[in-house]
Design an enzyme around this catalytic site. Structure first.
Site, PDB file in Angstrom:
ATOM      1  N   ASP A  65       1.130  -1.194  -0.017  1.00 14.19           N
ATOM      2  CA  ASP A  65      -0.310  -0.240   0.128  1.00 14.19           C
ATOM      3  C   ASP A  65       0.706   1.063  -0.141  1.00 14.19           C
ATOM      4  O   ASP A  65       0.936   1.613   1.375  1.00 14.19           O
ATOM      5  CB  ASP A  65      -0.708  -0.265   1.327  1.00 14.19           C
TER       6      ASP A  65
ATOM      7  N   HIS B 104      -2.245  -0.776   6.225  1.00 11.72           N
ATOM      8  CA  HIS B 104      -1.689   0.114   7.562  1.00 11.72           C
ATOM      9  C   HIS B 104      -0.853  -0.600   8.643  1.00 11.72           C
ATOM     10  O   HIS B 104      -0.453   0.352   9.593  1.00 11.72           O
ATOM     11  CB  HIS B 104      -2.737   0.867   7.976  1.00 11.72           C
TER      12      HIS B 104
ATOM     13  N   GLU C  12      -2.809  10.620  -0.567  1.00 10.59           N
ATOM     14  CA  GLU C  12      -3.489   9.634  -0.552  1.00 10.59           C
ATOM     15  C   GLU C  12      -3.789   9.066   1.222  1.00 10.59           C
ATOM     16  O   GLU C  12      -4.926   9.221   1.159  1.00 10.59           O
ATOM     17  CB  GLU C  12      -3.150   7.956  -1.288  1.00 10.59           C
TER      18      GLU C  12
END
Lengths: 502, 502
Positions: free
Chosen positions: A312, A444, A346
């Site tokens: 990510d 995350h 983002e």
């Protein structure tokens, strides 16, 4: 599907394609080879375009260099939180990589981004027993008072359950949102659970809570908390908020089940520096016929700070870079330009997406299509589209070519947090649904590192994105824009998947 | 095994049992019910003993309270590093739990233990790129100099490979032992890899190294390092040593593969306080016939500090407490006393095991048998024994009763790090081999928490230990001691499994 029924969707596709083909003035072309079992019999795209798309698919499916780009970003830069040294370093990395791989018009477009930083974070149960808690500040959280915030814990399994308890039960307490995320092949489990992170701290503050702890929004059982952003609002006090690692949330849950008051202390020294300069990094594969028309491939260059941002969104960066690079290596570029944009910020602001809209507002009418890759390296399982109705045959034709990749199912959707900012201009949005059964084990967390990259999944995504981009850059006409009444994004949180993927 | 051959081992067992039964003056008893397919036809243990053992097995297999004891130790005490507040708190917890569950002669026997503490630990690659490294100090490590230890990294995949490079290559460097542990259902992967942790820092110091980093000895890919003890020796400089989380070790490996010099800095503020007071906590199920004869069930009460010591060795504590408790609830206790000992300081010193030997030296001739449980909650797969040859029929008879639990295979082995200290007195040693395919995903990490406890595996182990203990406490005579030439333990490291389980 039973074989006796297989002709029905093919027939529907064929009829729709015929209508569009007639309208577009295109002649029906012979069926392309290797386009998958559900290929239509009449075609929107030319046989040459379909042949090249199939060749791109086969080449990428057999192995690409995408993992090299992900490894570069992950190993040579590492974490890239907006406004951090890693954010800055990754701009140079992206510029150098795009230039070295033959992109043209490579540049960094300045974006001012929030500069939140993490600091120290500790937690412990102080009563009825001493127990260390592993937690991570949620993005945008203010710090706790020095020496920490200690209070009794009030548990709620949803925002609504907390509100049902009322302000008397919550005031001065630490609200513990203990909402479980379900493991699923789609992202709906995330979409269901994530509101306690994005909106929980504001709603708890409105009832007078002193702080918020959430059960991490994730599907693992590792003592690695899942961070992510909070959407604080201007007129409600910002209270400190952190995510407990899931084993720690379950420890707290078990202690609460004993029926005695449970007190927790947690300390955060996170904070916000003045906005910092970052950039959207852009490179292009120049179109051979109508270079001013653009197919936009987006991914985000920033990451959370706990891991190295490999899945990510190092993966998305690797996928869009490699898909465009493979198209750039073709003997003849497609008519339209393929633009790769590696967005800033983002995760905690969408400043990159907003800046792109502003900087490119004048040319949005020339944006033929957009796709964003931001779901790691898991296998693509469906192809999503949002455009005017006459674009359907195009979407079907692309999905037919994606069939051998496992992504031949056509669904509504597409877009993403970054490219979604230009949806308001009607730019047709596309996207891949990916199997996310394991994505939220790592999402995350500090565990988002290069060893989690699945090279085969990466290649499948490259193949699918290359097919889409080549076809979109080669379609006879611009695809019909999204109807004006469907251009508004539903309220979406920064850092959460597009609603289409929920 | 083909059914036509099934009578052969049974016949051998029967013949051996007959010889022993005749020697022991026991009469052959009828075949017990439900003893598993490979039950012998002649018996060392009486039909009544076998019947009660089978009933114990069935009761425990159907569900026990062992998870309650593990949860208590894990949630209400937490980590229990020797000499820490958790170590002290767990003594009170153990005394209270044993008393509340009806044990007699409950007491804490004082043990002085080393008091190593962890402190702060950070690491980073400083060249050719900046990259954070997640690491944990190894037990007994000295601190680094203030501000950290920075040096070029020399990689070696074994102690031997480092020594082959020679002192010139190692002097002043940080040695990175990058030895991979294989996932296996037995612990041989651990036994193979762990020498770089236990002995690597001493051997590196002998070549002039400034510090040591190891790839964690584990089988996961989480950013949670595996700690464990180093066996520093008196006459070699103690150099700082830490374990990298496996993803971080792999990052370092990839950077080294680029061929440029790689530099790392790491900072440890760990250290050693003066020895502290701890205790072996003991409770007994008093024998009904020969209470002075003892069957010893051991587990260790201490744990590493990163997790809450749920699998290592909360599980073992829960298993031996519950096995003894179930025996204590029988209408009639077996003739011998079952003694549960929850040892101090298994992980970094074996001070508890050594203290037990000293405190009980006078009664070791009355120790009939010993077993230790220290492999988490994974399913038992075999039953190990080490005793004089005439004890074999006993071991076979017990293993036959364990067959339905999946633990009917009889193997050499038994004992453990704590109870192993009395092997020198010839006390027969027994043990369960457990499937450890996943144990080393969590072992010695922050992930060793209660959510990793498998209640069904826990119950299977309780069932097996209860069967063993009841039979050992009921055998007609003391089992034959280990022959004097087999009483020495092979050189074994603190914190590593018994050689039998490798």
């Amino acid at each position: 599907m039973k074989s006796s029924n297989r002709w029905i969707p093919a027939l529907i596709v064929s009829m729709a394609a015929l209508v569009v083909a007639v309208r577009a003035g295109a002649r029906p072309a012979p069926t392309g080879m290797n386009e998958g079992a559900n290929a239509p019999e009449r075609h929107f795209l030319s046989a040459d375009v379909r042949r090249v798309a199939v060749e791109l698919r086969e080449k990428a499916f057999a192995g690409t260099r995408a993992a090299d780009w992900v490894r570069g970003l992950s190993d040579e830069v590492g974490s890239r939180l907006s406004g951090s040294p890693g954010d800055t370093a990754s701009i140079a990395w992206a510029l150098a990589t795009l230039k070295a791989q033959g992109f043209t018009n490579v540049r960094a477009e300045k974006v001012m981004v929030p500069a939140w930083y993490r600091g120290v974070e500790t937690g412990e149960v102080t009563a009825p027993y001493k127990q260390r808690l592993i937690l991570a500040a949620l993005g945008s959280s203010p710090p706790t008072p020095e020496g920490g915030l200690e209070a009794e814990v009030v548990e709620a399994d949803s925002i609504e359950a907390m509100e049902a308890k009322g302000a008397d039960a919550v005031k001065g307490k630490i609200v513990f949102f203990n909402k479980r995320m379900e493991r699923a092949s789609e992202t709906r489990g995330y979409g269901y659970a994530v509101d306690v992170r994005t909106r929980g701290p504001v709603r708890a503050a409105q009832l007078g809570a002193a702080g918020v702890l959430i059960r991490s929004i994730g599907t693992d059982h590792n003592r690695l908390p899942h961070t992510g952003n909070v959407d604080y609002v201007a007129d409600v006090p910002k209270i400190p908020a952190a995510a407990l690692a899931i084993p720690d949330a379950e420890t707290l849950e078990r202690l609460l089940r004993q029926g005695k008051p449970v007190r927790v202390r947690f300390t955060l020294t996170c904070g916000q520096r003045p906005d910092a300069e970052s950039a959207n990094v852009i490179g292009e594969i120049r179109g051979s016929g109508k270079p001013e028309e653009i197919v936009l491939l987006g991914a985000h260059r920033d990451s959370w700070d706990l891991g190295t941002g490999a899945i990510d969104d190092g993966a998305g960066c690797g996928i869009v870079i490699e898909a465009a690079r493979l198209i750039g290596q073709l003997p003849k570029h497609p008519p339209r330009t393929i633009r790769v944009c590696l967005y800033a910020n983002e995760e905690n602001g969408i400043a990159g997406g907003k800046a792109y809209f502003k900087a490119h507002e004048a040319e949005l009418s020339k944006h033929a299509a957009a796709l964003e890759s931001d779901s790691g390296t898991d296998y693509p399982t469906a192809f999503g589209w949002t455009a005017g109705p006459s674009a359907e045959p195009f979407a079907k034709e692309v999905s037919a070519i994606l069939q051998p990749l496992g992504a031949g199912t056509l669904i509504p959707g597409g877009g993403g947090a970054d490219v979604g900012t230009i949806k308001i201009a009607g730019v047709p949005m596309f996207g891949l649904r990916q199997d996310s059964s394991r994505y939220f084990d790592y999402h995350h967390t500090a565990n988002d590192t290069f060893d989690k990259i699945d090279p085969e999944g990466l290649d499948r995504n490259v193949a699918a994105v290359a097919v889409f981009a080549y076809c979109a850059a080669s379609s006879p006409e611009m695809l019909e824009r999204i109807p004006p009444d469907k251009r508004e994004e539903p309220r979406r949180r920064p850092g959460t998947p597009a609603p289409s993927a929920r």
